[in-house]
Scaffold this motif. Structure first.
Motif, short mmCIF file in Angstrom:
data_model
loop_
_atom_site.label_atom_id
_atom_site.label_comp_id
_atom_site.label_asym_id
_atom_site.label_seq_id
_atom_site.Cartn_x
_atom_site.Cartn_y
_atom_site.Cartn_z
N GLU A 269 0.86 -1.18 0.00
CA GLU A 269 0.00 0.00 0.00
C GLU A 269 0.90 1.22 0.00
OE1 GLU A 269 -3.65 -1.66 2.76
OE2 GLU A 269 -1.98 -0.64 3.73
N THR B 72 1.14 5.18 1.11
CA THR B 72 0.55 6.19 2.00
C THR B 72 1.32 7.49 1.81
OG1 THR B 72 2.00 5.56 3.84
CG2 THR B 72 -0.14 4.45 3.71
N SER C 94 5.33 9.39 -1.49
CA SER C 94 4.56 8.42 -0.72
C SER C 94 5.49 7.40 -0.08
CB SER C 94 3.54 7.71 -1.62
OG SER C 94 4.19 7.00 -2.64
#
Length: 147
Positions: A80, A82, A91
């Protein structure tokens, strides 16, 4: 002197690497991982890298192939992205809970494969092989970085 090209260290190391890759791929596939993803998975799990740039450096691959790999890993639910709290333009990448859950089994499978591949080697021979390969990789890295 006519040396046997098929007995050179470069060729033999290449054959061994392909054999290990096939073995690892077959064992990791059932866990949802690919052998090429291994450096990324380990770096993320161990906290050694969390940005695309750092992961590319850690895995020793260029940025475009790393971006493609990360896109596939994200699509497959392994990572993922973030927002980086320190820099909103970049990110951070983390393993998903599913990937974290599967990592211990993947590591066990890889170590088991390595043990099986080294059947007939003494512990000292296996340690020496690892040391020799690390030295070989260092030499190759130096040679490539100066060209």
């Amino acid at each position: 002197m006519n040396e046997d090209v098929l007995s050179t260290p470069g060729h033999l190391v290449s054959l061994a690497a392909r054999g290990f890759a096939r073995l690892s791929e077959s064992r990791l596939k059932r866990l949802g991982f690919g052998v090429g993803q291994l450096p990324v998975l380990v770096a993320l799990q161990d906290g050694k890298a969390s940005t695309q740039r750092d992961l590319a450096r850690f895995a020793r691959i260029e940025q475009p192939p790393m971006a493609q790999m990360l896109a596939r890993m994200e699509r497959d639910g392994l990572i993922e992205r973030t927002r980086d709290p320190a820099d909103g333009r970049s990110s951070r990448i983390v393993l998903t809970k599913a990937a974290q859950k599967s990592m211990p089994a993947a590591i066990v499978a890889l170590f088991q494969g390595n043990r099986e591949a080294l059947i007939g080697f003494t512990d000292a021979e296996a340690a020496q092989l690892v040391d020799l390969l690390k030295r070989l990789i260092d030499n190759l890295d130096r040679m490539v970085s100066t060209t």
